[in-house]
Design an enzyme around this catalytic site. Structure first.
Site, PDB file in Angstrom:
ATOM      1  N   LYS A 254       2.265   2.017  -5.186  1.00 37.68           N
ATOM      2  CA  LYS A 254       3.080   1.554  -6.323  1.00 37.68           C
ATOM      3  C   LYS A 254       2.347   1.752  -7.651  1.00 37.68           C
ATOM      4  CE  LYS A 254       3.454  -2.462  -4.303  1.00 37.68           C
ATOM      5  NZ  LYS A 254       2.959  -2.137  -2.960  1.00 37.68           N
TER       6      LYS A 254
ATOM      7  N   GLN B 118       2.620  -5.994  -3.036  1.00 39.99           N
ATOM      8  CA  GLN B 118       2.926  -6.050  -1.590  1.00 39.99           C
ATOM      9  C   GLN B 118       4.204  -5.247  -1.290  1.00 39.99           C
ATOM     10  OE1 GLN B 118       2.139  -9.496  -3.052  1.00 39.99           O
ATOM     11  NE2 GLN B 118       0.097  -8.646  -2.862  1.00 39.99           N
TER      12      GLN B 118
ATOM     13  N   GLY C 114      -3.799  -4.604  -4.394  1.00 41.17           N
ATOM     14  CA  GLY C 114      -4.832  -3.637  -4.752  1.00 41.17           C
ATOM     15  C   GLY C 114      -4.130  -2.385  -5.217  1.00 41.17           C
ATOM     16  N   HIS C 115      -3.953  -2.250  -6.533  1.00 43.34           N
ATOM     17  CA  HIS C 115      -3.232  -1.098  -7.065  1.00 43.34           C
ATOM     18  C   HIS C 115      -4.242  -0.102  -7.639  1.00 43.34           C
ATOM     19  CE1 HIS C 115       0.649  -3.677  -7.512  1.00 43.34           C
ATOM     20  NE2 HIS C 115       0.328  -3.411  -6.275  1.00 43.34           N
TER      21      HIS C 115
ATOM     22  N   ASP D 252       0.810  -1.231   0.000  1.00 45.03           N
ATOM     23  CA  ASP D 252       0.000   0.000   0.000  1.00 45.03           C
ATOM     24  C   ASP D 252       0.837   1.273   0.000  1.00 45.03           C
ATOM     25  OD1 ASP D 252      -2.241  -1.717   0.236  1.00 45.03           O
ATOM     26  OD2 ASP D 252      -1.852  -1.830   2.383  1.00 45.03           O
TER      27      ASP D 252
HETATM   28  P1  IMP Z   1      -2.015 -12.898   1.744  1.00 45.62           P
HETATM   29  O1  IMP Z   1      -1.077 -12.324   0.754  1.00 45.62           O
HETATM   30  O2  IMP Z   1      -3.471 -12.725   1.394  1.00 45.62           O
HETATM   31  O3  IMP Z   1      -1.685 -14.331   2.098  1.00 45.62           O
HETATM   32  O4  IMP Z   1      -1.835 -12.073   3.118  1.00 45.62           O
HETATM   33  C1  IMP Z   1      -0.651 -12.164   3.889  1.00 45.62           C
HETATM   34  C2  IMP Z   1      -0.330 -10.816   4.538  1.00 45.62           C
HETATM   35  O5  IMP Z   1       0.022  -9.889   3.517  1.00 45.62           O
HETATM   36  C3  IMP Z   1      -1.496 -10.183   5.285  1.00 45.62           C
HETATM   37  O6  IMP Z   1      -0.978  -9.443   6.388  1.00 45.62           O
HETATM   38  C4  IMP Z   1      -2.101  -9.239   4.285  1.00 45.62           C
HETATM   39  O7  IMP Z   1      -2.810  -8.184   4.897  1.00 45.62           O
HETATM   40  C5  IMP Z   1      -0.831  -8.739   3.598  1.00 45.62           C
HETATM   41  N1  IMP Z   1      -1.055  -8.290   2.213  1.00 45.62           N
HETATM   42  C6  IMP Z   1      -1.213  -9.054   1.123  1.00 45.62           C
HETATM   43  N2  IMP Z   1      -1.344  -8.294   0.017  1.00 45.62           N
HETATM   44  C7  IMP Z   1      -1.256  -7.029   0.434  1.00 45.62           C
HETATM   45  C8  IMP Z   1      -1.280  -5.783  -0.263  1.00 45.62           C
HETATM   46  O8  IMP Z   1      -1.383  -5.699  -1.497  1.00 45.62           O
HETATM   47  N3  IMP Z   1      -1.139  -4.676   0.515  1.00 45.62           N
HETATM   48  C9  IMP Z   1      -0.962  -4.743   1.870  1.00 45.62           C
HETATM   49  N4  IMP Z   1      -0.922  -5.881   2.545  1.00 45.62           N
HETATM   50  C10 IMP Z   1      -1.061  -7.013   1.833  1.00 45.62           C
END
Ligand code: IMP
Length: 475
Positions: A15, A239, A39-40, A12
């Site tokens: 990017k 991420q 989520g871009h 977040d």
């Molecule tokens: P997962 O990727 O859904 O398995 O989540 C694992 C961890 O990464 C969790 O803490 C999510 O909130 C975090 N996470 C995954 N994708 C994002 C993102 O695009 N932005 C922020 N946090 C993310």
């Protein structure tokens, strides 16, 4: 030439906006890891495009590639492409035949596993998109790849091996009766998610649509040919560094490698090709976090966040007074910055910029430059603070410890900067860096010095032309 964009913090960081700004000069934009957990957001001409899977370059009409390092949910992908078409775009997307496919069973398992972990307060706070279970099956050598969707015999064989195995896991280990659970994902009930015939029919149909639209490619060859033809490729990380499965704060991480090394592995480009290019870290001027895990510079650390926005603790207007409470500053930043999850809608935890984290990120990915977003969000605060170093067990340290337990014990040593006023950001963006308030410049220059990396861009708002570009990595 390549430019790799990497999140320097916890995701977040904005990017999507930076890919959009620098992507102007790219011919192709490729994702190399993650899936629709990302989520871009790209805002252009008053229109907001929310992208989870389609690379952010789509808004500029660039070819988008989902590399072999990605995990792809075809249901989400097609929904997103259809939505973008309805908004008047015509996204050209290629999908690596070697990429892994997220099945309904993966989403089911992601949610069940989180539920089980939460009994012991060990939940990761995943996005529930099936990311972790899909990567587990990838390294367990039992996953389904995009190419398998194009070959009936192979798809059936993969499903006949995978689904009964997962059924045993759910029934015998988790003790779940599939007939009596009301969980449903991507149009599949729990029972259907484990039914080979039902999954086979839907996923071969996805394969047909992928083939009809000419999307599957051998991504490494596709991208290498583009580079050899003199084109410019942008590699879009999702991420952030502290969510990296190796370099992040394990186990509160995602299941892939957002750091730049994986831009080669996950796209199929040679490491020397990626290394010859630029690597731009994206930083938010403060810190936010979705999900669990340590956050030493968190503001209002002990305030419980609630999903109902109207019940958010703290008084936003008190944040700009002389001695605001940390939770009031957090509320102010959360509201000004719209710090609610793009994928989940959850309120994000908020904290001061964390320099040990940035030093770690800059080293792990070898940043050649960085971009700082949301500098406008901090405007109006009398004092802006930064976590310069940590105190840990009587020692002062300047980077992130290797274990989450030790990181959780870190207390930040904060440095204070005089704040900067709210101004007409469009005018500042149009005039350039020198028009930025001197206190904001002092803040940025301190960060650049500390991580020994030049500032390439400064984000002052969501729109494309609200970014000051000091140096363009493609030029
Ligand atoms: P997962 O990727 O859904 O398995 O989540 C694992 C961890 O990464 C969790 O803490 C999510 O909130 C975090 N996470 C995954 N994708 C994002 C993102 O695009 N932005 C922020 N946090 C993310």
């Amino acid at each position: 030439m390549t430019v790799t964009i990497v999140g320097a913090q916890l995701g977040d960081e904005g990017k999507g906006g930076i890919v959009d700004v620098f992507g102007e000069s790219a011919d192709v934009v490729a994702r190399y890891q993650g899936g629709d957990n990302a989520g871009h957001t790209v805002v252009h001409d008053g229109e907001t495009y929310k992208l989870s899977l389609v690379p952010s370059g789509a808004v500029r009409g660039k070819v988008g590639v989902l590399g072999n390092g990605c995990v792809v949910n075809p249901a989400t992908l097609f929904d997103e492409i259809d939505d973008l078409r309805e908004m008047g775009l015509d996204p050209e997307v290629r999908l690596a035949k070697r990429a892994q496919v997220i099945l309904p069973v993966h989403r089911f398992l992601d949610n069940v596993a989180e539920d089980v972990r939460s009994d012991d307060d060990l939940e990761v706070g995943t996005t529930g998109r099936g990311i972790g279970p899909t990567y587990e099956d990838k390294v367990g050598r039992r996953g389904v790849r995009v190419a398998d969707l194009l070959d009936d015999e192979c798809l059936r064989e993969r499903l006949e091996y995978l689904l009964p195995l997962k059924r045993r896991l759910v029934e015998d280990v988790y003790g779940i009766d599939l007939a009596s659970t009301d969980l449903a994902f991507d149009g599949f009930t729990a029972a259907e998610a484990f039914d080979v015939e039902a999954v086979f029919e839907q996923y071969r149909a996805y394969g047909e649509r992928l083939a009809e639209e000419g999307m599957p490619v051998a991504a490494g060859e596709f991208l290498t040919d583009r580079i050899d033809a003199g084109e410019r490729v942008m590699l879009e990380g999702a991420q952030g560094t502290l969510l990296d499965i190796d370099h992040g704060n394990y186990p509160f991480v995602t299941s892939s490698n957002p750091t730049a090394g994986y831009a080669a592995t996950g796209s199929g480009l040679g490491v020397t090709t990626v290394g010859d290019g630029e690597v731009v870290g994206v930083v938010k001027a403060y810190l936010s976090r979705v999900g669990s895990g340590p956050m030493p510079t968190e503001l209002g650390r002990n305030v419980e966040l609630v999903d109902d926005v109207s019940e958010v603790e703290g008084d936003e207007s008190a944040a700009t007074e002389a001695n605001p409470e940390p939770e009031d500053i957090a509320t102010y930043i959360r509201e000004e910055g719209g710090e609610y999850g793009t994928v989940t809608g959850r309120p994000r935890r908020v904290g001061w910029l964390d320099l040990p984290m940035l030093r770690h990120a800059a080293r792990a990915s070898g940043f050649t430059g960085f971009a700082v977003n949301h500098v406008d969000v901090l405007a109006g605060l009398e004092t802006v603070r930064v976590g310069h170093s940590y105190d840990l067990d009587g020692e002062t340290i300047e980077t992130v410890p290797a274990t989450t337990q030790r990181w959780g014990r870190c207390e930040p040593n904060l440095r204070s900067f005089e704040g900067w006023p709210e101004v007409d950001w469009d005018a500042v963006a149009a005039e350039g860096y020198d028009a930025l308030h001197e206190n904001a410049r002092a803040y940025l220059e301190y960060v650049a010095d500390e991580i020994d990396t030049p500032v390439y861009a400064i984000g002052l708002g969501a729109e494309r032309d609200q970014t000051i570009v000091r140096e363009h990595p493609f030029e």
